[in-house]
Design an enzyme around this catalytic site. Structure first.
Site, mmCIF file in Angstrom:
data_model
loop_
_atom_site.group_PDB
_atom_site.id
_atom_site.type_symbol
_atom_site.label_atom_id
_atom_site.label_comp_id
_atom_site.label_asym_id
_atom_site.label_seq_id
_atom_site.Cartn_x
_atom_site.Cartn_y
_atom_site.Cartn_z
ATOM 1 N N CYS A 2 6.018 12.278 8.392
ATOM 2 C CA CYS A 2 6.780 13.506 8.206
ATOM 3 C C CYS A 2 6.479 14.404 9.384
ATOM 4 O O CYS A 2 5.371 14.924 9.514
ATOM 5 C CB CYS A 2 6.409 14.198 6.893
ATOM 6 S SG CYS A 2 7.310 15.757 6.631
ATOM 7 N N GLU A 114 14.323 12.393 9.497
ATOM 8 C CA GLU A 114 13.752 11.216 10.147
ATOM 9 C C GLU A 114 14.784 10.643 11.112
ATOM 10 O O GLU A 114 15.984 10.755 10.874
ATOM 11 C CB GLU A 114 13.358 10.164 9.104
ATOM 12 C CG GLU A 114 12.440 9.081 9.638
ATOM 13 C CD GLU A 114 11.177 9.632 10.260
ATOM 14 O OE1 GLU A 114 11.160 9.773 11.505
ATOM 15 O OE2 GLU A 114 10.226 9.938 9.523
#
Length: 271
Positions: A2, A114
């Site tokens: 993350c 992402e």
């Protein structure tokens, strides 16, 4: 992993969702659609209130800095490298194991970003025709629109170069726990592109479902094996992912337009 997420919900809404007992409105952060490492973020945690008569833990919403600095660190220079902690090894890593035992938190988000390099781009790179492949960002968020509750850790670090009464004498920092990305089908998949979170990236933030919030935040729970059991991935099919504009790749860009769903990847060669 993350490395970037969005957090735009009103603090008042987070207080209600997480049943927060104590928070300081003056610490309220503005909505942030491009949260990057070293930024200040909202965190939900439980600990006794300073100078309170009762020692009982109180659920609070606090403002922390993303990028954990261990209490024993000589300087905070490594914080940007400690934005994530692997759920599989967090209990044994020197930088995280003390926080894992007693200083756990939830980092509320709308979802996370992402980046994936598409098949066509990778083939060009292998052939030496392009040195820097262009990556397509995806936004991953709960399919039902609920808060994305990321499991986190927090830590206190004392800056010994400053006097005790200096407002920056103490740092409170945090890290996001990550786990293997889901290989099962997404709850809502894009019309074209990845069909699972693992197709986007092999790691993902560990999302805590509401039934685990109380146990995760309770500082009296210190048994390592019991805590590790809380790190089991959530049920599959709860998430959706969709392509967003590459503008999110620049941390200087910030606004709700970053969450706008595209009809498809920005380049036809991505998949």
């Amino acid at each position: 992993m993350c490395g970037r997420y969005a957090a735009s919900r009103r603090p008042e809404d987070l207080v209600d969702v997480f049943e927060v007992e104590k928070w300081e409105p003056e610490e309220t952060l503005a909505p942030d659609w491009n949260v990057a490492p070293t930024k200040e973020v909202h965190a939900i945690l439980e600990r006794p209130l300073k100078d309170a008569e009762s020692p009982r833990p109180v659920r609070q919403m606090r403002t922390l800095k993303w990028g954990l600095v261990p209490s024993w660190a000589k300087s905070p220079e490594g914080a940007a490298r400690m934005i994530n902690a692997r759920a599989e090894t967090v209990h044994e890593k020197p930088s995280f194991k003390r926080a894992f035992a007693t200083r756990r938190c939830i980092l509320p988000a709308d979802g996370y970003y992402e980046w994936v390099t598409g098949t066509g781009e990778r083939e060009l790179e292998v052939e030496g025709k392009r040195k820097r492949p262009r990556k397509q960002p995806y936004f991953v968020t709960p399919a039902d629109g609920s808060v994305f509750a990321m499991a986190g850790l927090y830590e206190f670090w004392r800056d010994r170069t400053l006097p005790d009464d200096h407002p920056r004498a103490w740092w409170v920092t945090c890290s996001v726990l990550t786990t293997d990305a889901e290989t099962g089908p997404l709850g809502v998949a894009p019309a074209e592109g990845p069909r699972s979170l693992a197709d986007i990236h092999p790691r993902m933030p560990l999302m805590l479902t509401p039934d685990r919030w109380d146990a995760w935040l309770d500082p009296s729970r210190t048994d390592v094996e019991e805590l590790r059991a809380l790190l089991a991935p959530p049920p599959e099919g709860l998430m959706r992912a969709y392509p967003v504009a590459t503008a999110v790749s620049n941390v200087r860009n910030n606004g709700p337009e970053l969450l706008k769903e595209l009809d498809g990847p920005e380049e036809a060669t991505l998949f």
